[in-house]
Design a protein around this motif. Structure first.
Motif: not given
Length: 85
Positions: A70-84
């Motif tokens: 499995c791959w694990v990708i971490e996204v740092e979303d300081m504004k809380g706006v990330y969407s898939l």
């Protein structure tokens, strides 16, 4: 948004986990999965509102123990706006 490969999996058959760190709002985990109908979807793991870092890491560790490809990708979303989407 900064994104990092936390765990490198198999390039041809490894699953994907996306860990979205929203800092004060908690961590969201999404995992790519296939439905019974054969559609590929993103499933949210854990609490809807975000989880503590230790809880998120336990979920990821459990998955990697079961499937080390499995791959694990971490996204740092300081504004809380990330969407898939």
């Amino acid at each position: 948004m900064p994104a990092f490969v936390i765990h490198k999996g198999d390039e041809e058959r490894g699953g994907i986990i996306i860990k979205v760190d929203r800092f004060e709002k908690g961590i969201m985990i999404f995992e790519r999965t296939t439905t019974f109908e054969g559609d590929t979807v993103w499933a949210r793991r854990g609490e809807q509102t975000g989880m503590e870092p230790n809880t998120a890491q336990e979920i990821i560790n459990k998955r990697l123990k079961f499937d080390s490809d499995c791959w694990v990708i971490e996204v740092e979303d300081m504004k809380g706006v990330y969407s898939l989407e």
